[in-house]
Structures are given as structure tokens and as C-alpha cells.
Design an enzyme around this catalytic site. Structure first.
Site, PDB file in Angstrom:
ATOM      1  CB  SER A 125      -1.108   0.009   1.033  1.00  0.00           C
ATOM      2  OG  SER A 125      -1.890   1.045   1.044  1.00  0.00           O
ATOM      3  CG  ASP A 271      -3.068   3.810  -1.632  1.00  0.00           C
ATOM      4  OD1 ASP A 271      -3.809   3.704  -2.504  1.00  0.00           O
ATOM      5  OD2 ASP A 271      -3.127   2.948  -0.450  1.00  0.00           O
ATOM      6  CG  ASP A 273      -2.963  -0.617  -2.785  1.00  0.00           C
ATOM      7  OD1 ASP A 273      -2.908   0.539  -1.959  1.00  0.00           O
ATOM      8  OD2 ASP A 273      -3.402  -1.646  -2.090  1.00  0.00           O
ATOM      9  CG  ASP A 275      -6.499   0.520  -1.258  1.00  0.00           C
ATOM     10  OD1 ASP A 275      -5.582   1.508  -1.132  1.00  0.00           O
ATOM     11  OD2 ASP A 275      -6.625  -0.399  -0.247  1.00  0.00           O
TER      12      ASP A 275
END
Length: 510
Positions: A125, A271, A273, A275
Site C-alpha cells: 500500500s 496511494d 496500490d 485503493d
């Protein structure tokens, strides 16, 4: 290797308990998925975690031998190796791995739901590149806390000779991934192009802060596909730890510089990743995630909203929703809250987190088009919905945010703050006697902030002060960090409260 390898022999195999592995390596479940230092996430560890996930599903009857499993990852340097370990684990469980490429976490989950596949996303993340992780999704969406317990309880059989003494594969071919399947990315992009009108963003120039976000290509295609002119900004070949909840000073400065000439209607990023969104207005001011979440819920016509205890109280003050629910921090808790509302027949039900990630537990319908439920954090839905809503109201994005009651939040954290130290310090305020806990907090914080009126220990320690200001302290679930969330009636005061609070917490190190 370490004690957790359990040298007990079973027909040429070693038996490893996932719970022991977590304790020995420090690679544990956080608020969403398993994460740890890259040096601790050896091939052996990642293989074992992936097997633990699959064997949990097999034991629960949620997976059959021969089933299809989707794999994807972010742009971290360690991601390719970890993907290989996961692919080998899938094969050794008698299942078929499908490599879906480098694409956003919600794209992986959405495709898995559509195909009826469990999936794994290799990502850390927003945390630094020296750490990584694996997020696990069921065929219905991301795993919940009960699934984490099921994975932790698994015992994994490791064939002798598969790994060397350092935990690396002895045969490099074991890390080979199958050919990339682009279907998941196309499915994700179509999700938005099929729901929103083709001219939803027409006439707008939007800045896309790409950095190392795995969502950058998907965002470009969605924004341009809905009519926007997109200026691609800030591309990075190396991974950058962009955090949507504790926004870096350099990202604040970049946004203001890009917006300075007035050409951009908005800025968009995520961010690492993809999400958690970053949405900036025409002035280059990033919207707080919990403000973006309320606005997105209202624009999508939600009836009920679920959000963690750390989110802005403008949610309740707005009066826009028939029901609101507060949970512990972490998407599994938000999902559980959404499911409880849906079980009562309430719809549409949505959720969001203070970091901006937006979840839907109901299909959203608009003018004959349906956006299928996606019970995992997503970033694209927030950016596209808010920018289009501002355009539909013929107002700048900054004006949309002003339609909410004016409560402001700010968050930051102390890095490299050991979890054990946090637990030690918090123990003095979590005795089980709320009156005594409030008195103890008063002794530490009232001289700086005034009396503590209420204490909420749903997740961490959340203090409502007599002034109406809020201080919320909580150890991170993903890294050795101590986070502070503050809320006040002006952005300047919320920031000042946060800085003063962190100064007190910094003293806890000594």
C-alpha cells in the site's frame, strides 16, 4: 533457519504453523492483509502465507482443487519475487494461477468477484519500499477477521529441498509467473465507463499525479474515457510512499505548484496500490479522505453509511443519511458493518475510511446503469464521482466541500515508534475503568488542551475535549508508527492540535 520451521518429518516434509511463523518473523496481519519487512518476507514466508490462505478456503469448503486463483501486484521492487512465491503456492495446492498484472487492488477484487475467483494482491500500500505485503480476497471480496484467524491456524507442509537455509527457493523456476492476463484491468476500466455518462467530465482539465501508483494507467483511461483532458504529472520509476492519510509535505507543495496557473479543475492520485484516493481541488488543496467520503456517499445517493471512529463528525452533522454506523479502523470492520445494514434490508449501503478508500455493499443504480457492489476500498470511484458532481453543479470542487458542516480533521504519525512502546504507554489509559482512564488522560493532556469530556476506546483512545475539539491516538496496524488524528472547527486549529499532540507523544520515547 529459526525455530518456527518445526523440524518434525512427515514423508519428507516439514510442518509449519502459520501462527508461529507470524510470531517469529513479525510478518503479521494489519488492518488489511499481511505486511512486514521485505527481508522478513522470504520466499518461504510468502509461500507459506499464500498456502495458508488457500488451505483455509479448502478446509472451509470455499475452494476446490483445480480452482482458478488471480494474482496481481504493485510497482515495488520486491513484488515480482513475492508474486512468484504465491504462484508456486497456488500450483502446489492443486489450483491454477492467473497473473493479472500490475493493477489496482480494487481491480483485482472486482475481477475476482465477477469471475468467482479468490485473489491475492502483493502490495504494501502506502508504506515504504523496504516493506511489502499480501492482501487476500475471497470470491465475494476481501477477507474478514474470521478469515484471518482461519489462516493463522493453518499448518503448512514444506517439501524438503524447496528452500535454502535463508528461505529462498533453491530452484529459480519456482518463481515463474504465468503469462499476464489483461482482462482484469479492462474489466475495471469498463466498470466506470459503463456507469457514468460519456460526457461526465467533458470540458475539464485534470492533473493526474502518477508517481508510482499502480492505478495511474487505469485512472488515465477512465478520466479520458469520460471526456476529460488529462495532464500526466510526477511520474516515478522508483516507488514513492504516498500516504493519503498523512500527506507528505512534498506532495502538498507539488499540488499547489501544479494548480498555481489556474488551468486545472482538479488533481487526482492514489496511494501505491490504488485503493485510497487523493483528490485535489482547483487550488491544489488535497481533500481530506473523510470529507471526500461523505461527499461521494451523498453524490451516489447512499441511504446508510459506515465509517471508522476516526472519521470526521461532519458525517452525522450533515443529516444526509438515514443511518450511520461507526466501527474500529480497518476495512474488514467497515465491511462487517455494511453487511449488518444490508442484512436488515437497507440500501444503498456504502462505507469509507478516513484515508479516503470507498466501499459499496449495494449495487448503485443511476439512469438505467448499474455500478456493481465492490466491498473493498476503491479510489477511482471517489475521484470520478466528486469531480463530475462539481461539474454537474457548475461549481468548483472547493465549493462542493464547503457544502458540509465545517469540521476539519488532520492526521500525522510518529515513525519508528515500536508497537510494544505504544502498548506500554496506552495501558495506563485503558484500565477498564473509564472514569479513571479519563482522569489519567486529563493529567497528561489537559494542561495543553483543556479538560477531557469524553473518552471512546472503540479503537485506540479518542478524546472529545470540553472545547469540542477531538484528539484520537492509535498505533498503526501496518507499521511501527503511532498515529494522531485531530478534529476542530478550522483546518488551522486541527493542524495545530495535531502538532502539539505529536510533541507530547514524542516525549513518550524517553
Amino acid at each position: 533457519m529459526a525455530e518456527f520451521e518445526r523440524r518434525e518429518k512427515h514423508a519428507g516434509e516439514r510442518i509449519m504453523h502459520i501462527g508461529d511463523l507470524m510470531a517469529e518473523t513479525g510478518v503479521k496481519f494489519g488492518t488489511s492483509g499481511a505486511r512486514g519487512r521485505v527481508e522478513d518476507m522470504t520466499d518461504l514466508v510468502c509461500y507459506a502465507y499464500a498456502q495458508g490462505f488457500l488451505r483455509h478456503l479448502l478446509g472451509a469448503g470455499a475452494l476446490s482443487v483445480g480452482a482458478d486463483i488471480g494474482l496481481a501486484g504493485d510497482y515495488r521492487a520486491s513484488t515480482a519475487r513475492i508474486l512468484g512465491a504465491c504462484a508456486k503456492a497456488v500450483s502446489d495446492c492443486g489450483c491454477t494461477a492467473h497473473y493479472l498484472g500490475r493493477l489496482p487492488t480494487p481491480a483485482v477484487a472486482a475481477y475476482g468477484i465477477a469471475q468467482g475467483w479468490p485473489t491475492m494482491m502483493v502490495t504494501g500500500s502506502h508504506i515504504p519500499d523496504d516493506r511489502n505485503g499480501i492482501k487476500f480476497n475471497l470470491r465475494s471480496g476481501e477477507i474478514l477477521k474470521a478469515d484471518e484467524e482461519g489462516i493463522r491456524a493453518q499448518q503448512i507442509e514444506l517439501p524438503d529441498g524447496l528452500f535454502d537455509a535463508a528461505g529462498a527457493f533453491t530452484d529459480p523456476q519456482h518463481s515463474a509467473l504465468p503469462p499476464e492476463n489483461p482482462a482484469a484491468l479492462e474489466h475495471y476500466i469498463a466498470r466506470y465507463l459503463d456507469f457514468f455518462p460519456a460526457d461526465w467530465l467533458a470540458g475539464l482539465r485534470i492533473g493526474l499525479y502518477e508517481h508510482s501508483s499502480v492505478a495511474r494507467d487505469a485512472l488515465f483511461r477512465v478520466l479520458t474515457g469520460l471526456g476529460a483532458e488529462v495532464e500526466r504529472l510526477g511520474f516515478s520509476e522508483t516507488f514513492l510512499p504516498v500516504d493519503t492519510e498523512a500527506i507528505r509535505a512534498e506532495d502538498i507543495a507539488l499540488a499547489r505548484d501544479w494548480a498555481a496557473d489556474g488551468r486545472l479543475a482538479a488533481l487526482v492520485s492514489t496511494d501505491g496500490d490504488g485503493d485510497r484516493p487523493l483528490v485535489g481541488d482547483e487550488r491544489g488543496e488535497w481533500l481530506r479522505g473523510d470529507i471526500a467520503g461523505v461527499l461521494c456517499a451523498q453524490a451516489l445517493g447512499a441511504t446508510a453509511v459506515v465509517t471508522p471512529i476516526s472519521s470526521n463528525t461532519a458525517l452525522e452533522a450533515s443529516g444526509w443519511f438515514s443511518e450511520t454506523v461507526r466501527t474500529r479502523i480497518g476495512s474488514p470492520y467497515v465491511i462487517a458493518g455494511m453487511q449488518s445494514l444490508s442484512a436488515r434490508g437497507i440500501a444503498p449501503v456504502v462505507g469509507y475510511e478516513a484515508n479516503g478508500g470507498f466501499l459499496t455493499d449495494s449495487d448503485i443504480e443511476r439512469e438505467g446503469h448499474v455500478l456493481p457492489a465492490l466491498p473493498t476500498r476503491d479510489a477511482v470511484i471517489v475521484a470520478v464521482t466528486l469531480i463530475g458532481a462539481a461539474r454537474a453543479h457548475q461549481q468548483p470542487l472547493s465549493a462542493l466541500a464547503k457544502s458540509l458542516p465545517q469540521r476539519f480533521t488532520y492526521s500525522d504519525r510518529l515513525k519508528e515508534f515500536p508497537t510494544t512502546l505504544s502498548a506500554e504507554r496506552f495501558a495506563a489509559f485503558q484500565t477498564g475503568d473509564l472514569a479513571a482512564d479519563r482522569a489519567a488522560l486529563d493529567q497528561v493532556f489537559s494542561a495543553e488542551f483543556g479538560p477531557v469530556a469524553e473518552v471512546d476506546q472503540t479503537d485506540g483512545i479518542r478524546m472529545t475535549l470540553a472545547s469540542g475539539d477531538i484528539l484520537h491516538l492509535r498505533p498503526s496496524g501496518n507499521a511501527p508508527e503511532l498515529r494522531a488524528y485531530t478534529e476542530a472547527d478550522s483546518p488551522e486549529r486541527a493542524r495545530s492540535l495535531n502538532q502539539r499532540c505529536l510533541a507530547i507523544l514524542e516525549g513518550w520515547r524517553s
